[in-house]
Scaffold this motif. Sequence first.
Motif, mmCIF file in Angstrom:
data_model
loop_
_atom_site.group_PDB
_atom_site.id
_atom_site.type_symbol
_atom_site.label_atom_id
_atom_site.label_comp_id
_atom_site.label_asym_id
_atom_site.label_seq_id
_atom_site.Cartn_x
_atom_site.Cartn_y
_atom_site.Cartn_z
ATOM 1 N N MET A 1 0.847 -1.189 0.000
ATOM 2 C CA MET A 1 0.000 0.000 0.000
ATOM 3 C C MET A 1 0.882 1.238 0.000
ATOM 4 O O MET A 1 1.735 1.410 0.858
ATOM 5 N N SER A 2 0.676 2.116 -0.982
ATOM 6 C CA SER A 2 1.471 3.334 -1.113
ATOM 7 C C SER A 2 0.721 4.523 -0.512
ATOM 8 O O SER A 2 -0.410 4.803 -0.916
ATOM 9 N N TYR A 3 1.339 5.194 0.434
ATOM 10 C CA TYR A 3 0.727 6.391 1.024
ATOM 11 C C TYR A 3 0.835 7.543 0.030
ATOM 12 O O TYR A 3 1.909 7.816 -0.513
ATOM 13 N N MET A 4 -0.278 8.242 -0.217
ATOM 14 C CA MET A 4 -0.354 9.260 -1.260
ATOM 15 C C MET A 4 0.026 10.631 -0.705
ATOM 16 O O MET A 4 -0.827 11.387 -0.246
ATOM 17 N N LEU A 5 1.293 10.958 -0.753
ATOM 18 C CA LEU A 5 1.752 12.252 -0.271
ATOM 19 C C LEU A 5 1.153 13.394 -1.080
ATOM 20 O O LEU A 5 0.899 14.479 -0.547
ATOM 21 N N GLY A 24 6.639 -7.477 -11.905
ATOM 22 C CA GLY A 24 7.228 -8.315 -12.930
ATOM 23 C C GLY A 24 7.565 -7.561 -14.190
ATOM 24 O O GLY A 24 8.412 -7.986 -14.987
ATOM 25 N N GLU A 25 6.890 -6.417 -14.413
ATOM 26 C CA GLU A 25 7.139 -5.598 -15.606
ATOM 27 C C GLU A 25 8.217 -4.550 -15.384
ATOM 28 O O GLU A 25 8.489 -3.731 -16.265
ATOM 29 N N GLY A 26 8.806 -4.533 -14.179
ATOM 30 C CA GLY A 26 9.875 -3.573 -13.905
ATOM 31 C C GLY A 26 9.415 -2.293 -13.245
ATOM 32 O O GLY A 26 10.156 -1.306 -13.213
ATOM 33 N N GLY A 27 8.207 -2.283 -12.704
ATOM 34 C CA GLY A 27 7.712 -1.123 -11.981
ATOM 35 C C GLY A 27 8.182 -1.114 -10.538
ATOM 36 O O GLY A 27 8.582 -2.144 -9.993
ATOM 37 N N ILE A 28 8.117 0.061 -9.907
ATOM 38 C CA ILE A 28 8.602 0.249 -8.543
ATOM 39 C C ILE A 28 7.455 0.733 -7.663
ATOM 40 O O ILE A 28 6.773 1.705 -7.994
ATOM 41 N N ILE A 29 7.238 0.049 -6.544
ATOM 42 C CA ILE A 29 6.210 0.431 -5.578
ATOM 43 C C ILE A 29 6.899 0.917 -4.309
ATOM 44 O O ILE A 29 7.705 0.188 -3.720
ATOM 45 N N LEU A 30 6.590 2.150 -3.914
ATOM 46 C CA LEU A 30 7.171 2.751 -2.716
ATOM 47 C C LEU A 30 6.157 2.765 -1.576
ATOM 48 O O LEU A 30 4.944 2.703 -1.804
ATOM 49 N N ASP A 31 6.661 2.911 -0.351
ATOM 50 C CA ASP A 31 5.759 2.982 0.796
ATOM 51 C C ASP A 31 4.992 4.294 0.823
ATOM 52 O O ASP A 31 3.874 4.362 1.339
ATOM 53 N N ALA A 67 -4.326 -0.318 -3.265
ATOM 54 C CA ALA A 67 -3.837 1.051 -3.117
ATOM 55 C C ALA A 67 -2.389 1.203 -3.580
ATOM 56 O O ALA A 67 -1.748 2.201 -3.285
ATOM 57 N N ASP A 68 -1.879 0.213 -4.316
ATOM 58 C CA ASP A 68 -0.509 0.310 -4.814
ATOM 59 C C ASP A 68 -0.398 1.358 -5.913
ATOM 60 O O ASP A 68 -1.279 1.478 -6.765
ATOM 61 N N ILE A 69 0.693 2.108 -5.906
ATOM 62 C CA ILE A 69 1.019 3.063 -6.963
ATOM 63 C C ILE A 69 2.347 2.628 -7.557
ATOM 64 O O ILE A 69 3.334 2.446 -6.834
ATOM 65 N N ILE A 70 2.372 2.430 -8.871
ATOM 66 C CA ILE A 70 3.531 1.865 -9.554
ATOM 67 C C ILE A 70 4.242 2.945 -10.355
ATOM 68 O O ILE A 70 3.637 3.585 -11.228
ATOM 69 N N LEU A 71 5.521 3.151 -10.069
ATOM 70 C CA LEU A 71 6.355 4.077 -10.823
ATOM 71 C C LEU A 71 6.997 3.299 -11.974
ATOM 72 O O LEU A 71 7.648 2.270 -11.744
ATOM 73 N N GLN A 179 -17.559 7.600 -12.409
ATOM 74 C CA GLN A 179 -18.159 7.816 -11.105
ATOM 75 C C GLN A 179 -17.078 7.887 -10.033
ATOM 76 O O GLN A 179 -16.013 7.261 -10.167
ATOM 77 N N PRO A 180 -17.306 8.662 -8.965
ATOM 78 C CA PRO A 180 -16.312 8.752 -7.894
ATOM 79 C C PRO A 180 -16.028 7.382 -7.296
ATOM 80 O O PRO A 180 -16.932 6.551 -7.181
ATOM 81 N N PRO A 181 -14.778 7.115 -6.922
ATOM 82 C CA PRO A 181 -14.443 5.813 -6.325
ATOM 83 C C PRO A 181 -15.131 5.631 -4.987
ATOM 84 O O PRO A 181 -15.157 6.539 -4.163
ATOM 85 N N ARG A 182 -15.703 4.472 -4.803
ATOM 86 C CA ARG A 182 -16.394 4.164 -3.552
ATOM 87 C C ARG A 182 -15.712 2.981 -2.870
ATOM 88 O O ARG A 182 -14.892 2.302 -3.459
ATOM 89 N N GLY A 183 -16.114 2.753 -1.638
ATOM 90 C CA GLY A 183 -15.607 1.594 -0.930
ATOM 91 C C GLY A 183 -14.744 1.945 0.261
ATOM 92 O O GLY A 183 -14.627 1.154 1.199
#
Length: 238
Positions: A1-5, A24-31, A67-71, A179-183
């Motif tokens: 899960m990436s915290y959205m600064l 697997g595609e070479g992306g980077i996930i940060l905290d 909630a992962d964000i991939i760079l 539509q706005p994200p729900r959940g």
Amino acid sequence: MSYMLFRNNAYQRDAKGMVLALTGEGGIILDQTIFYPTSGGQPGDSGRLEWDGGAIEIATTVKGDGADIILVPAEPAPLPPVGTEVSQELDWERRHRHMRVHTALHLLSVVIPLPVTGGSIGADKGRLDFDMPEAPEDKDALTETLNKIIGRDLSITEEWITDEELDANPGLVKTMSVQPPRGSGRIRLVRIGTESETVDLQPCGGTHVARTSEIGRVRIGKVEKKGKQNRRVYLHLE
């Protein structure tokens, strides 16, 4: 899960982060990250990562699972191992132009008060698609009205409501196609103006400037017919 600064401060240009995972595609996930992922018509951020012994250019940013964000690196290169502390640097000029265009498109939906069927944001221009049977008669007049609102130097702020509160106020949602994200239990609203003098209020997860004057002067460009009831209206930064 990436915290959205970027959600807390859209003006933050650099930050530290720790590598949580590599895809697997070479992306980077940060905290935690300042990089906004492609969504809602706004492109993913680009920039650069540096760490002890290495560096890599980031071409774009996308959403992953949950909630992962991939760079996404600009080209194949050695990646920082999991657990590495990295320094993030945003391509600020590009992001800031996205912020200006995005906020201007919110105001475009004010001067053309019709349902929005789609949209896209770029660094120099953006566009909204409207449920609009006939093209506007006077683009110059619309441009002048839009620039007068921008010139009022209105504040842009955010607030949060629950899913139930949004259901009770369906008129807040202008976009028919997205539509706005729900959940998560709450939905972010972006307000242009004050609570006592609101120019626009709608759900949005994107990044925006702090005041309308920061947008600068804009121009409404060509209007394209995209179906029997649909018109695409382009907006340009000047």
